[in-house]
Design an enzyme around this catalytic site. Sequence first.
Site, PDB file in Angstrom:
ATOM      1  N   ARG A   4       0.198  14.628  12.805  1.00 30.82           N
ATOM      2  CA  ARG A   4       0.679  14.467  11.427  1.00 30.82           C
ATOM      3  C   ARG A   4       0.729  15.765  10.615  1.00 30.82           C
ATOM      4  O   ARG A   4       0.023  15.920   9.616  1.00 30.82           O
ATOM      5  CB  ARG A   4      -0.144  13.391  10.706  1.00 30.82           C
ATOM      6  CG  ARG A   4      -0.088  12.059  11.423  1.00 30.82           C
ATOM      7  CD  ARG A   4      -0.774  10.957  10.673  1.00 30.82           C
ATOM      8  NE  ARG A   4       0.058  10.358   9.659  1.00 30.82           N
ATOM      9  CZ  ARG A   4      -0.331   9.334   8.891  1.00 30.82           C
ATOM     10  NH1 ARG A   4      -1.540   8.836   9.011  1.00 30.82           N
ATOM     11  NH2 ARG A   4       0.489   8.831   8.007  1.00 30.82           N
ATOM     12  N   ASP A  26       4.237   0.874  11.990  1.00 30.86           N
ATOM     13  CA  ASP A  26       3.069   0.217  11.387  1.00 30.86           C
ATOM     14  C   ASP A  26       2.935  -1.249  11.805  1.00 30.86           C
ATOM     15  O   ASP A  26       1.976  -1.915  11.407  1.00 30.86           O
ATOM     16  CB  ASP A  26       3.130   0.308   9.854  1.00 30.86           C
ATOM     17  CG  ASP A  26       2.933   1.729   9.355  1.00 30.86           C
ATOM     18  OD1 ASP A  26       2.610   2.611  10.168  1.00 30.86           O
ATOM     19  OD2 ASP A  26       3.110   1.966   8.136  1.00 30.86           O
ATOM     20  N   ARG A  69      -8.641  -0.343   3.801  1.00 31.20           N
ATOM     21  CA  ARG A  69      -7.618   0.590   3.301  1.00 31.20           C
ATOM     22  C   ARG A  69      -6.290  -0.121   3.087  1.00 31.20           C
ATOM     23  O   ARG A  69      -5.473   0.322   2.280  1.00 31.20           O
ATOM     24  CB  ARG A  69      -7.363   1.702   4.336  1.00 31.20           C
ATOM     25  CG  ARG A  69      -8.351   2.819   4.366  1.00 31.20           C
ATOM     26  CD  ARG A  69      -7.852   3.894   5.316  1.00 31.20           C
ATOM     27  NE  ARG A  69      -6.492   4.280   4.955  1.00 31.20           N
ATOM     28  CZ  ARG A  69      -5.522   4.592   5.814  1.00 31.20           C
ATOM     29  NH1 ARG A  69      -5.735   4.589   7.101  1.00 31.20           N
ATOM     30  NH2 ARG A  69      -4.339   4.919   5.392  1.00 31.20           N
ATOM     31  N   LYS A 102       0.836  -1.214   0.000  1.00 26.41           N
ATOM     32  CA  LYS A 102       0.000   0.000   0.000  1.00 26.41           C
ATOM     33  C   LYS A 102       0.862   1.252   0.000  1.00 26.41           C
ATOM     34  O   LYS A 102       0.653   2.170  -0.801  1.00 26.41           O
ATOM     35  CB  LYS A 102      -0.905   0.014   1.240  1.00 26.41           C
ATOM     36  CG  LYS A 102      -1.594   1.361   1.464  1.00 26.41           C
ATOM     37  CD  LYS A 102      -2.416   1.401   2.742  1.00 26.41           C
ATOM     38  CE  LYS A 102      -1.673   1.708   4.005  1.00 26.41           C
ATOM     39  NZ  LYS A 102      -1.469   3.113   4.348  1.00 26.41           N
ATOM     40  N   ASN A 103       1.825   1.302   0.915  1.00 23.95           N
ATOM     41  CA  ASN A 103       2.573   2.553   1.068  1.00 23.95           C
ATOM     42  C   ASN A 103       3.529   2.831  -0.089  1.00 23.95           C
ATOM     43  O   ASN A 103       3.925   3.972  -0.299  1.00 23.95           O
ATOM     44  CB  ASN A 103       3.313   2.574   2.415  1.00 23.95           C
ATOM     45  CG  ASN A 103       2.342   2.791   3.563  1.00 23.95           C
ATOM     46  OD1 ASN A 103       1.162   3.059   3.340  1.00 23.95           O
ATOM     47  ND2 ASN A 103       2.835   2.666   4.788  1.00 23.95           N
ATOM     48  N   CYS A 129      -5.319  13.020  12.582  1.00 21.48           N
ATOM     49  CA  CYS A 129      -6.057  11.768  12.417  1.00 21.48           C
ATOM     50  C   CYS A 129      -5.893  10.943  13.675  1.00 21.48           C
ATOM     51  O   CYS A 129      -5.224  11.372  14.611  1.00 21.48           O
ATOM     52  CB  CYS A 129      -5.589  11.016  11.180  1.00 21.48           C
ATOM     53  SG  CYS A 129      -3.987  10.286  11.367  1.00 21.48           S
ATOM     54  N   LEU A 150       7.259  19.700   6.998  1.00 22.94           N
ATOM     55  CA  LEU A 150       8.510  19.272   6.348  1.00 22.94           C
ATOM     56  C   LEU A 150       8.333  19.126   4.835  1.00 22.94           C
ATOM     57  O   LEU A 150       9.265  19.386   4.072  1.00 22.94           O
ATOM     58  CB  LEU A 150       9.001  17.948   6.950  1.00 22.94           C
ATOM     59  CG  LEU A 150       9.245  17.978   8.461  1.00 22.94           C
ATOM     60  CD1 LEU A 150       9.628  16.597   8.972  1.00 22.94           C
ATOM     61  CD2 LEU A 150      10.338  18.997   8.801  1.00 22.94           C
ATOM     62  N   ILE A 178       2.396  18.756   8.039  1.00 18.26           N
ATOM     63  CA  ILE A 178       3.086  18.614   6.744  1.00 18.26           C
ATOM     64  C   ILE A 178       4.158  19.698   6.559  1.00 18.26           C
ATOM     65  O   ILE A 178       4.566  19.996   5.445  1.00 18.26           O
ATOM     66  CB  ILE A 178       2.100  18.641   5.553  1.00 18.26           C
ATOM     67  CG1 ILE A 178       1.258  19.924   5.558  1.00 18.26           C
ATOM     68  CG2 ILE A 178       1.223  17.406   5.536  1.00 18.26           C
ATOM     69  CD1 ILE A 178       0.701  20.250   4.190  1.00 18.26           C
TER      70      ILE A 178
END
Length: 428
Positions: free
Chosen positions: A129, A314, A406, A22-23, A124, A133, A131
Amino acid sequence: MDRIIIRGRNRLSGTVPISGAKNAALTLLPCALLTADPLTLSNLPRLADVDGFGHLLNGLGVSTTIAGARGGAEWGRSMTLSAEKIASTTAPYDMVRRMRASILVLGPLVAREGEATVSLPGGCAIGNRPIDLHLKALEALGAEIELAAGYVKARAPDGGLRGGRIVFPLVSVGATENALMAASLANGETVIDNAAREPEITDLCRCLVAMGAEISGIGTERIVVQGQPRLHGADYRVMPDRIEAGSYACAAGITGGDLTLAGADAADMAAIIDGLVEAGLQVSTVDGGIRVVADGRLKALTLSTAPYPAFPTDMQAQFMAMLALAEGASVLTETIFENRYMHVPELTRMGADIQVRGRTAVVRGVTGLVGAPVMATDLRASMSLVLAGLAAEGETQINRIYHLDRGYERLEEKLSAVGADIERIGAD
Ligand SMILES: CC(=O)N[C@H]1[C@@H](OP(=O)(O)OP(=O)(O)OC[C@H]2O[C@@H](n3ccc(=O)[nH]c3=O)[C@H](O)[C@@H]2O)O[C@H](CO)[C@@H](O)[C@@H]1O
Ligand SMILES: C=C(OP(=O)(O)O)C(=O)O
């Protein structure tokens, strides 16, 4: 809403095919924006996030065609993406809200079109999380960034993005990905320091190279990109999902089973395999995959999550479920996301003995878990409940399974094929 019902305590044995990652898929798909030629990605997993990303790209003017029959020998699909013309440079809130990885269109759009407007993703379940960076990296390539009304607007200077020096103060997978894609189409050389070294970053670099990018230092913390005036199309195969493979390895562990993870690549999974072995499992590489055999009671261990090559965040929830049944006390520390213990109260309801203090969880092994109705608020937490359900006495009902959709392709099919008693019940 669909639910999954598991009647636990079956020992799992057999072969589980491991899907495309997925990633990796979520960073390879936006590469289509970098070229006017078709990009064909094979071994794409059938996941809600991949479909969602396809729709996001369709909205930007990318055409997508899918091949790959259901039930064939090859589980994944091939998708040909063609961004001959970009019709829109805006990624709307509704898309980004559902899938954080949508932010990965920012770098490619601003590099190719000179502008992009992308909704800010927001927080989330697993943490804040931000952004920042991603934005700093694009600024280092000359982009002007403005934040307004929940959107980030990025604009390249006349003549496009230019190569630059990016030094990340902390390791970010997504920011490294945005930087790499943007730098591939910038004018001149970009040096990225403290780059993420996750295998999915290597997969992205290889795809960019197949598209004509010039990249050195792949897989290291300093990546150097010589920007190209244009990239071309390519055929690229998505790497196997090391997190899915690790999750099924935990399924072997928690059920006292014997599973062969077909297609898994041990080279990308050293820290996960070390953890499995320390927990008492036998892990061996076999032709085309990895075999995981449980032998006796699991052992407690101490783990801390950190960027690759260390133990992945994960996999923390799945290991926690498995260690809930180990002999002795395990200590798990989550260093990446501040709120990634959402599974703890649910595992506790199934009989686990877990105490969380700040970023550390102490898991005192119990001799059995009991089925219960449970619900999780993120993907890996949901998988930890599936694992607990596989080992628990009686019935476990897992709600809100859209999280699982997902990230786990055909979960029930793969688990029932190796002996699990699991079914999906559709909404009434
Ligand atoms: C689609 C995808 O590939 N998702 C993975 C990716 O997420 P993602 O790319 O979002 O995760 P990052 O590596 O960026 O996050 C690492 C840490 O950096 C922080 N951070 C990140 C960006 C930023 O601009 N500012 C900042 O402070 C985050 O809050 C977090 O604490 O890597 C994570 C860490 O391995 C995994 O859990 C996710 O499964
Ligand atoms: C956190 C994850 O994914 P995402 O970054 O897509 O939310 C994950 O795969 O565990």
